[in-house]
Scaffold this active site. Structure first.
Site, PDB file in Angstrom:
ATOM      1  N   CYS A  85      23.450  33.304  37.486  1.00  0.00           N
ATOM      2  CA  CYS A  85      22.694  33.833  38.624  1.00  0.00           C
ATOM      3  C   CYS A  85      23.501  34.922  39.330  1.00  0.00           C
ATOM      4  CB  CYS A  85      22.290  32.697  39.564  1.00  0.00           C
ATOM      5  SG  CYS A  85      21.008  33.162  40.751  1.00  0.00           S
ATOM      6  N   HIS A 194      20.073  28.254  36.149  1.00  0.00           N
ATOM      7  CA  HIS A 194      21.263  27.477  36.492  1.00  0.00           C
ATOM      8  C   HIS A 194      21.424  26.255  35.581  1.00  0.00           C
ATOM      9  CE1 HIS A 194      22.380  29.265  40.496  1.00  0.00           C
ATOM     10  NE2 HIS A 194      21.159  29.736  40.369  1.00  0.00           N
ATOM     11  N   GLU A 196      23.960  24.392  35.309  1.00  0.00           N
ATOM     12  CA  GLU A 196      24.768  23.365  35.981  1.00  0.00           C
ATOM     13  C   GLU A 196      23.899  22.406  36.794  1.00  0.00           C
ATOM     14  OE1 GLU A 196      24.530  26.596  39.130  1.00  0.00           O
ATOM     15  OE2 GLU A 196      24.436  26.403  36.954  1.00  0.00           O
TER      16      GLU A 196
END
Length: 221
Positions: A85, A194, A196
């Protein structure tokens, strides 16, 4: 392996990225934007957030951080670098990746579980995925629309450097539905969604993002 995660003023997802690194079986190392060395890490992650408040434009100030001098040099040596990002924006501003990320086409911040297709599994960061694997990963951005001139887009397509592509309605207006790209060498990857936030079953849409943190020493070496 030891994977460094850089914290810039305004980073939001650095702790999440370090947790994902740990779940991927590696040792996370906290790096600071003012650092002048990378502490001998094997790879580097530039996390999401709003580095330096996204003043001027997203990632424009971060590229001048002391740590980015070291990251750029390391990337040119072949050290794996993943920008997520805001990190993707920083990689483009640092000229490690071509193109730019601009305001979403609808002029609104988007936050959703996004389906992607992993089109290049030959990079250091995507080797855990099958080619053309379809995954669901969190997407949250206000300036996530990837743009480049036609010649650059054609080169990325022709060289197989589109790492991930959006499936379904285009969430932010990215040209050719591009969600992530890599450099020629395959060690630098920028990704707007994302991963994560998709590494544990109880949090987010599942564990489809964990593969980005499952680097193998053979590929890194």
């Amino acid at each position: 392996m030891r994977i460094g995660v850089v914290t810039f003023p305004g980073s939001l997802d650095d702790v999440d990225a370090r947790r994902a690194v740990r779940l991927g079986g590696h040792e996370p190392v906290a790096l600071w934007h003012g650092d002048h060395d990378l502490q001998g890490v094997d790879a580097v992650i530039l996390p999401g957030g709003f580095s330096y408040g996204d003043y001027l434009r997203a990632g424009a100030i971060s590229r001048f951080s002391p740590v980015m001098t070291e990251v750029v040099a390391a990337a040119h040596r072949g050290v794996p670098v993943l920008g997520i990002c805001n990190g993707f924006q920083i990689l483009c501003e640092s000229h490690l990746l071509p193109g730019a990320l601009v305001r979403n086409q609808a002029q609104r911040f988007v936050c959703k579980d996004q389906r992607l297709r992993i089109e290049n599994n030959r990079t250091v960061w995507t080797s855990a995925y099958d080619e053309n694997a379809e995954v669901t990963i969190v997407l949250k951005n206000g300036e996530g629309s990837y743009v480049a001139d036609e010649a650059t887009l054609d080169r990325l397509e022709g060289e197989g450097r589109v790492v991930a592509r959006y499936l379904g309605p285009n969430p932010n207006g990215s040209l050719r539905e591009i969600a992530g790209i890599t450099n020629e060498r395959g060690n630098v990857v920028g990704l707007m969604p994302h991963p994560e936030h998709a590494v544990e079953d109880l949090y987010g849409p599942g564990t489809d993002g964990l593969g980005f943190f499952a680097l193998t020493e053979a590929l890194v070496g």
